[in-house]
Write a protein that holds these residues in place. Sequence first.
Motif, PDB file in Angstrom:
ATOM      1  N   GLY A 173     -27.999   4.834  -6.216  1.00 39.74           N
ATOM      2  CA  GLY A 173     -28.833   4.764  -7.418  1.00 39.74           C
ATOM      3  C   GLY A 173     -30.115   5.537  -7.214  1.00 39.74           C
ATOM      4  N   SER A 174     -30.934   5.393  -8.165  1.00 39.37           N
ATOM      5  CA  SER A 174     -30.639   4.982  -9.521  1.00 39.37           C
ATOM      6  C   SER A 174     -31.425   5.880 -10.464  1.00 39.37           C
ATOM      7  CB  SER A 174     -30.962   3.497  -9.740  1.00 39.37           C
ATOM      8  OG  SER A 174     -32.287   3.233  -9.447  1.00 39.37           O
ATOM      9  N   SER A 175     -31.014   5.858 -11.733  1.00 42.62           N
ATOM     10  CA  SER A 175     -31.619   6.776 -12.698  1.00 42.62           C
ATOM     11  C   SER A 175     -32.748   6.090 -13.471  1.00 42.62           C
ATOM     12  CB  SER A 175     -30.543   7.265 -13.670  1.00 42.62           C
ATOM     13  OG  SER A 175     -29.971   6.155 -14.329  1.00 42.62           O
ATOM     14  N   TYR A 176     -33.545   6.878 -14.156  1.00 41.73           N
ATOM     15  CA  TYR A 176     -34.660   6.356 -14.969  1.00 41.73           C
ATOM     16  C   TYR A 176     -34.597   6.969 -16.364  1.00 41.73           C
ATOM     17  CZ  TYR A 176     -36.629   4.315 -10.787  1.00 41.73           C
ATOM     18  OH  TYR A 176     -36.802   3.552  -9.669  1.00 41.73           O
ATOM     19  N   VAL A 177     -34.459   6.082 -17.383  1.00 42.33           N
ATOM     20  CA  VAL A 177     -34.352   6.552 -18.772  1.00 42.33           C
ATOM     21  C   VAL A 177     -35.312   5.741 -19.631  1.00 42.33           C
ATOM     22  CG1 VAL A 177     -32.786   6.886 -20.726  1.00 42.33           C
ATOM     23  CG2 VAL A 177     -31.862   6.902 -18.394  1.00 42.33           C
ATOM     24  N   HIS A 178     -36.183   6.421 -20.367  1.00 44.34           N
ATOM     25  CA  HIS A 178     -37.167   5.690 -21.169  1.00 44.34           C
ATOM     26  C   HIS A 178     -36.537   5.000 -22.373  1.00 44.34           C
ATOM     27  CE1 HIS A 178     -41.016   6.294 -19.301  1.00 44.34           C
ATOM     28  NE2 HIS A 178     -40.537   7.449 -18.878  1.00 44.34           N
ATOM     29  N   GLY A 179     -37.023   3.780 -22.662  1.00 40.29           N
ATOM     30  CA  GLY A 179     -36.647   3.054 -23.885  1.00 40.29           C
ATOM     31  C   GLY A 179     -35.230   2.540 -23.853  1.00 40.29           C
ATOM     32  N   GLY A 180     -34.688   2.288 -25.014  1.00 42.36           N
ATOM     33  CA  GLY A 180     -33.303   1.831 -25.103  1.00 42.36           C
ATOM     34  C   GLY A 180     -33.214   0.325 -25.157  1.00 42.36           C
ATOM     35  N   LYS A 181     -32.444  -0.194 -26.123  1.00 37.39           N
ATOM     36  CA  LYS A 181     -32.267  -1.643 -26.249  1.00 37.39           C
ATOM     37  C   LYS A 181     -31.193  -2.132 -25.300  1.00 37.39           C
ATOM     38  CE  LYS A 181     -34.737  -4.228 -28.978  1.00 37.39           C
ATOM     39  NZ  LYS A 181     -35.502  -5.244 -28.301  1.00 37.39           N
ATOM     40  N   ARG A 182     -30.073  -1.407 -25.263  1.00 36.64           N
ATOM     41  CA  ARG A 182     -28.946  -1.823 -24.440  1.00 36.64           C
ATOM     42  C   ARG A 182     -28.471  -0.589 -23.688  1.00 36.64           C
ATOM     43  NH1 ARG A 182     -23.571  -4.373 -24.909  1.00 36.64           N
ATOM     44  NH2 ARG A 182     -23.469  -4.999 -22.734  1.00 36.64           N
ATOM     45  N   MET A 183     -28.258  -0.712 -22.405  1.00 41.63           N
ATOM     46  CA  MET A 183     -27.894   0.454 -21.603  1.00 41.63           C
ATOM     47  C   MET A 183     -26.431   0.386 -21.201  1.00 41.63           C
ATOM     48  SD  MET A 183     -30.543   2.422 -21.009  1.00 41.63           S
ATOM     49  CE  MET A 183     -29.882   3.331 -19.594  1.00 41.63           C
ATOM     50  N   LEU A 184     -25.789   1.534 -21.177  1.00 38.82           N
ATOM     51  CA  LEU A 184     -24.420   1.641 -20.663  1.00 38.82           C
ATOM     52  C   LEU A 184     -24.376   2.784 -19.660  1.00 38.82           C
ATOM     53  CD1 LEU A 184     -22.372   1.270 -23.970  1.00 38.82           C
ATOM     54  CD2 LEU A 184     -22.482  -0.374 -22.083  1.00 38.82           C
ATOM     55  N   PRO A 185     -23.527   2.681 -18.623  1.00 42.89           N
ATOM     56  CA  PRO A 185     -23.434   3.785 -17.661  1.00 42.89           C
ATOM     57  C   PRO A 185     -22.923   5.053 -18.342  1.00 42.89           C
ATOM     58  CG  PRO A 185     -22.311   1.813 -16.841  1.00 42.89           C
ATOM     59  CD  PRO A 185     -22.639   1.559 -18.279  1.00 42.89           C
ATOM     60  N   THR A 186     -23.422   6.189 -17.930  1.00 40.68           N
ATOM     61  CA  THR A 186     -22.995   7.470 -18.505  1.00 40.68           C
ATOM     62  C   THR A 186     -22.553   8.410 -17.392  1.00 40.68           C
ATOM     63  OG1 THR A 186     -25.193   8.406 -18.283  1.00 40.68           O
ATOM     64  CG2 THR A 186     -24.716   7.292 -20.374  1.00 40.68           C
ATOM     65  N   MET A 187     -21.800   9.424 -17.756  1.00 44.53           N
ATOM     66  CA  MET A 187     -21.359  10.432 -16.781  1.00 44.53           C
ATOM     67  C   MET A 187     -22.571  11.181 -16.204  1.00 44.53           C
ATOM     68  SD  MET A 187     -18.558  11.405 -15.530  1.00 44.53           S
ATOM     69  CE  MET A 187     -17.826  12.727 -14.613  1.00 44.53           C
ATOM     70  N   ALA A 188     -23.522  11.496 -17.095  1.00 42.89           N
ATOM     71  CA  ALA A 188     -24.702  12.237 -16.632  1.00 42.89           C
ATOM     72  C   ALA A 188     -25.490  11.401 -15.632  1.00 42.89           C
ATOM     73  CB  ALA A 188     -25.581  12.603 -17.826  1.00 42.89           C
ATOM     74  N   GLY A 189     -25.620  10.109 -15.918  1.00 39.52           N
ATOM     75  CA  GLY A 189     -26.354   9.222 -15.009  1.00 39.52           C
ATOM     76  C   GLY A 189     -25.663   9.138 -13.669  1.00 39.52           C
ATOM     77  N   ALA A 190     -24.319   9.021 -13.702  1.00 39.89           N
ATOM     78  CA  ALA A 190     -23.561   8.925 -12.449  1.00 39.89           C
ATOM     79  C   ALA A 190     -23.718  10.200 -11.631  1.00 39.89           C
ATOM     80  CB  ALA A 190     -22.093   8.663 -12.754  1.00 39.89           C
ATOM     81  N   LEU A 191     -23.624  11.338 -12.299  1.00 39.48           N
ATOM     82  CA  LEU A 191     -23.738  12.598 -11.559  1.00 39.48           C
ATOM     83  C   LEU A 191     -25.126  12.759 -10.941  1.00 39.48           C
ATOM     84  CD1 LEU A 191     -21.634  14.968 -13.815  1.00 39.48           C
ATOM     85  CD2 LEU A 191     -21.103  14.202 -11.490  1.00 39.48           C
ATOM     86  N   GLY A 192     -26.137  12.307 -11.666  1.00 44.10           N
ATOM     87  CA  GLY A 192     -27.503  12.335 -11.098  1.00 44.10           C
ATOM     88  C   GLY A 192     -27.571  11.483  -9.837  1.00 44.10           C
ATOM     89  N   ASN A 193     -26.981  10.284  -9.896  1.00 45.53           N
ATOM     90  CA  ASN A 193     -26.982   9.404  -8.711  1.00 45.53           C
ATOM     91  C   ASN A 193     -26.237  10.048  -7.551  1.00 45.53           C
ATOM     92  OD1 ASN A 193     -28.468   7.337  -9.836  1.00 45.53           O
ATOM     93  ND2 ASN A 193     -26.684   6.215 -10.586  1.00 45.53           N
ATOM     94  N   ILE A 194     -25.121  10.685  -7.868  1.00 48.37           N
ATOM     95  CA  ILE A 194     -24.313  11.308  -6.806  1.00 48.37           C
ATOM     96  C   ILE A 194     -25.066  12.494  -6.190  1.00 48.37           C
ATOM     97  CG2 ILE A 194     -22.177  12.612  -6.401  1.00 48.37           C
ATOM     98  CD1 ILE A 194     -20.976  10.676  -8.639  1.00 48.37           C
ATOM     99  N   GLU A 195     -25.770  13.228  -7.024  1.00 50.91           N
ATOM    100  CA  GLU A 195     -26.566  14.348  -6.485  1.00 50.91           C
ATOM    101  C   GLU A 195     -27.645  13.837  -5.543  1.00 50.91           C
ATOM    102  OE1 GLU A 195     -27.938  16.731  -9.774  1.00 50.91           O
ATOM    103  OE2 GLU A 195     -25.862  17.321 -10.181  1.00 50.91           O
ATOM    104  N   ARG A 196     -28.288  12.735  -5.918  1.00 53.46           N
ATOM    105  CA  ARG A 196     -29.330  12.168  -5.041  1.00 53.46           C
ATOM    106  C   ARG A 196     -28.709  11.687  -3.726  1.00 53.46           C
ATOM    107  NH1 ARG A 196     -31.850  11.089 -10.062  1.00 53.46           N
ATOM    108  NH2 ARG A 196     -30.379   9.446 -10.591  1.00 53.46           N
ATOM    109  N   ALA A 197     -27.528  11.050  -3.824  1.00 55.93           N
ATOM    110  CA  ALA A 197     -26.860  10.572  -2.597  1.00 55.93           C
ATOM    111  C   ALA A 197     -26.477  11.759  -1.719  1.00 55.93           C
ATOM    112  CB  ALA A 197     -25.625   9.758  -2.969  1.00 55.93           C
ATOM    113  N   ALA A 198     -25.964  12.831  -2.348  1.00 56.22           N
ATOM    114  CA  ALA A 198     -25.553  14.021  -1.597  1.00 56.22           C
ATOM    115  C   ALA A 198     -26.749  14.612  -0.858  1.00 56.22           C
ATOM    116  CB  ALA A 198     -24.961  15.052  -2.557  1.00 56.22           C
ATOM    117  N   ASP A 199     -27.899  14.625  -1.502  1.00 54.62           N
ATOM    118  CA  ASP A 199     -29.100  15.169  -0.881  1.00 54.62           C
ATOM    119  C   ASP A 199     -29.545  14.301   0.301  1.00 54.62           C
ATOM    120  OD1 ASP A 199     -31.389  16.952  -0.786  1.00 54.62           O
ATOM    121  OD2 ASP A 199     -32.516  15.157  -1.374  1.00 54.62           O
ATOM    122  N   LEU A 200     -29.489  12.966   0.124  1.00 56.85           N
ATOM    123  CA  LEU A 200     -29.914  12.069   1.206  1.00 56.85           C
ATOM    124  C   LEU A 200     -28.991  12.191   2.420  1.00 56.85           C
ATOM    125  CD1 LEU A 200     -30.750   8.843  -0.862  1.00 56.85           C
ATOM    126  CD2 LEU A 200     -32.382  10.201   0.458  1.00 56.85           C
TER     127      LEU A 200
END
Length: 532
Positions: free
Chosen positions: A418-445
Amino acid sequence: MLFARLGLPEAWQARARYTLLMMDLRDGESFIRLWERWKQDPRRPDRLHVVALSASLVDASVLRAQLRAQTPLSLHALVEQLVAQWPLNLPGTHRLEFEGLAVTLTIAVGPPEVTLPRLAVSADAIWRGEELPAEFPDHCLRAPVSPTDNMLRLAIAPHEVRHAVVVGAGIAGASVAHALALRGWRVQVLDLSVRRQQEHAAHVAAALTPMVTRDDDMRARLSRAGGMRAHARWSHLSEDILWQCGALQLQRVSGRIVDLKSLVAGLSFPTEWIRYVDTAEASDLAGLPLNRGGLFFPTAARIRPERLIETLLATQGVERLEVYVERVERVDGQWHVWDAQGEICAVAPRLILAGAVDTQDILRRSALLAPRTRLSEMHALGGEITILPERILAGGPRCIVSGDGYILPSLEGQCVVGSSYVHGGKRMLPTMAGALGNIERAADLLGQAQLPAMFNNLGQAHLNGWAGRRAVLPSRIPFVGPLANTEGLWVASGFASRGLTWSSLAGDLIAAALNGEPLPLERDIMDKISQT
Ligand SMILES: Cc1cc2nc3c(=O)[nH]c(=O)nc-3n(C[C@H](O)[C@H](O)[C@H](O)COP(=O)(O)OP(=O)(O)OC[C@H]3O[C@@H](n4cnc5c(N)ncnc54)[C@H](O)[C@@H]3O)c2cc1C
């Protein structure tokens, strides 16, 4: 000498509680003798609280040797209990609890000129040591000048009913309920339990990690205090819920780069709590080849949040009710809680709102949200975690690996990244873009550049994750304290990304204040987090 000077045991007899401020803890012998005296006195106070200053702390093994040499055999069992809880030599407030919380020792570690003015205590007597007379501390009971002084006056009267309603069964509400129940309170926790179970089930693991800053600023001190409290309060839990696996914070190589090696050298904290590790040692700790070193926090832990919450709410004295809270109102000295159908669903003299960002809506609907206050500026910050099979991450790290993002050690074959940061929103659902961002961060670490490509071609159905919202207050400082201009209404919200680190401390701060105990946190931090 101590007993004669303080007029004990007469001075504490037939009292609900007795609080003593020791200007120097020294080797703890006076505390041990006081504790023993309390145990033997049939007319002892229900609660004995000792607050002591100490410039620094010796190692537990040194303390043990000293105390065993100085005290008779009959006191060695108490010595062992003290040693078992003895904290690391870290500046700040440490709380030790004995006799099922009937006896507490709060140690303020640091130079006395810094720690004394920061004490949040209303003491019955001061002990300055053998050579000086004992004093009665009128300066500790001065007129209210800050939110913390007010809190020290909010303890319930001994005859008052110990009953509270908590709104919200997240980690904050569960921690408040747990802390009150441990002190003999009856607590009703209101939440939409079914919805919570549905929405949070996939938050399978989270990190409890400290943070450090070069100047040891307020958020760093609050996080250290929160982490220490969490370890003390949750020390009985199994590794299945809280596993002290340690955490690496890798040196950043882009963006705002802080030299972690010089930072840790400047702090001079014990290596059992933080140390700098080079690339080789970092790789060794993680059990994976890493391409840089950084900080290692041995006490950091991987937590299963929902299992932790379930355990805390299972404490005797805690009752759960499945309710959506519409609004609250004080009527004839009691807080009335209305559900969405307009029915009164709970009534209690004390009410604690722990509904994260929805606390704001409850206050607004109850005409209790003052404009231009910290709570009126609370906002939601969404985000998601992604759950990856451990085989893709070479089994996953043995400790938490963090930096820009984080990877948790494998749990039943799955690693949380994890994890991503998205402003606002009433209800959140996982997205492909969010997952890819997390995977990129993991790959870098992990220095595994090929990871994102492996996932790019996958459909969203192949990616597991969880998305939620963080409640964020200005400067990311949470709100823990009584709501101004109300009576008996408390708030524990705004935990942003650190709910696991801060919640047990929040619970104990509120429960301590309501029970007339010394507060387990310095007053300058208390003033800040309880500022409406
Ligand atoms: C993607 C992501 C990853 C995270 N990772 C970590 C991590 O690794 N470590 C960490 O410490 N923190 C992490 N966090 C932050 C952490 O989740 C929060 O700090 C924590 O959940 C706050 O706890 P809470 O009890 O205040 O709020 P919540 O868990 O949101 O609980 C609030 C509860 O109040 C209830 N409620 C609200 N309104 C009402 C109402 N009107 N009536 C009845 N009930 C109501 C809700 O149903 C809910 O159950 C993460 C957050 C996100 C989004």
